[in-house]
Write an enzyme that holds these catalytic residues in place. Sequence first.
Site, PDB file in Angstrom:
ATOM      1  N   CYS A  49       0.815  -1.223   0.000  1.00 28.25           N
ATOM      2  CA  CYS A  49       0.000   0.000   0.000  1.00 28.25           C
ATOM      3  C   CYS A  49       0.847   1.270   0.000  1.00 28.25           C
ATOM      4  CB  CYS A  49      -0.932   0.022   1.212  1.00 28.25           C
ATOM      5  SG  CYS A  49      -2.130  -1.320   1.225  1.00 28.25           S
ATOM      6  N   HIS A  53      -8.804   3.772  -2.278  1.00 30.57           N
ATOM      7  CA  HIS A  53      -7.459   3.297  -1.968  1.00 30.57           C
ATOM      8  C   HIS A  53      -6.899   2.487  -3.141  1.00 30.57           C
ATOM      9  CE1 HIS A  53      -4.018   1.836   0.051  1.00 30.57           C
ATOM     10  NE2 HIS A  53      -4.549   0.901   0.806  1.00 30.57           N
ATOM     11  N   CYS A  75      -0.062   2.148   6.575  1.00 31.78           N
ATOM     12  CA  CYS A  75       0.215   0.751   6.890  1.00 31.78           C
ATOM     13  C   CYS A  75       0.410  -0.018   5.586  1.00 31.78           C
ATOM     14  CB  CYS A  75      -0.912   0.140   7.710  1.00 31.78           C
ATOM     15  SG  CYS A  75      -2.556   0.251   6.961  1.00 31.78           S
TER      16      CYS A  75
END
Length: 388
Positions: free
Chosen positions: A89, A344, A374
């Site tokens: 991510c 996202h 994260c």
Amino acid sequence: MRDAVIVDAVRTAVGRRGGSLSRTHAASLSARVLTALAGRTGLDPALVDDVIWGCAAGVGMQAGCVGRAAVLAAGWPESVPGVTVDRQCGSSQQAVHQAAAGVISGQYDVAVAGGVEVMSAIPLGTTRLDGRFGEPFGPDVWDRYDGVRFHQGTGAQLIADEYGITRAEMDQHGLDSHARAARAIDEGRFKDQIAPVTVTGEDGTTRVFDTDEGVRRGSTLHTLAALKPAFREDGAITAGNASQVSDGAGALLVTTSAFARARGWTPLARVHTAVVAGTDPVTMLKGPIPATAKALKRSGLSLDDIGVYEINEAFASVTLAWLKETGADHRRLNPLGGAMAIGHPIGGSGARIMTTLVHHMRDSGIRYGLQSMCEGGGMANATILELL
């Protein structure tokens, strides 16, 4: 002494799963922000020493080094190289870190950092296929963790359990994110940072896509309470308090103050501090907590010095746990909404968030901003930007 500054930052609007960007090739989507960045700054692409591009799923249209494909799709000179970075991510936030390190060390004078993910075409888990090429991590890692298989949704639930975060708290956090993003859209807060994309529908018609389409209006705690738990039958993680599957890209122009002056550029911000941290891969998503502590220690700043915090809303439990652990002011957290509302697009999220962060700092006169995300496997990047 050389430093690293961000001259400009641009992103696409974020598309929801199966939405406006779902039929756009990842290289073409990346090219759109590269060309927009050059057009906004007057950048001669031939000056770019490297394009460092985040992407978390390097298969299909995102295989074969999508960073290099982006350069070619943008029509930039063949002399401009590109590389693809995978820190899950945080891939495009890591790309900014590497660009900053490159210009500070003297390896680069000009770098473009960013990333892309078209999750509509490359769904989560695609890189694992059906196991025919083996599993990630492998037997030695599984033995170390008593056979536990790492899973972000499970980790999010474990964090909620650890910190005593309730379903109602997470649902309210999700509602707040959507409300903040909707207000930002209505106030035109994102217009200066978004590069419009011409998209083609299934019927062959074209239109301009320039507004984040995942933001929900009119939801209530009652409607969110009706959603079923996603990862555990008695759990509290649902689609309403988690980030969205999304498509999008973003890019930032990174150079030194001296080079910017020579080219007549006025930078937006300096990369003040850049760190990465590791944490337990089972809970996985607690990384922003130690990464924030590490960034503050290295920078010599306190949390009170930071005017805005962009902590990626992978799940509501992640940002709520970060607030509880740090004692930060929730009003400074993701003031324009986060991934639960905006979306996202994994490998492109770091660039999307940093683009939003640096423009918000400029618009609001905020000296220091913090970003942390994260990441799969139990990691997190943290970046402190200083307004110039």
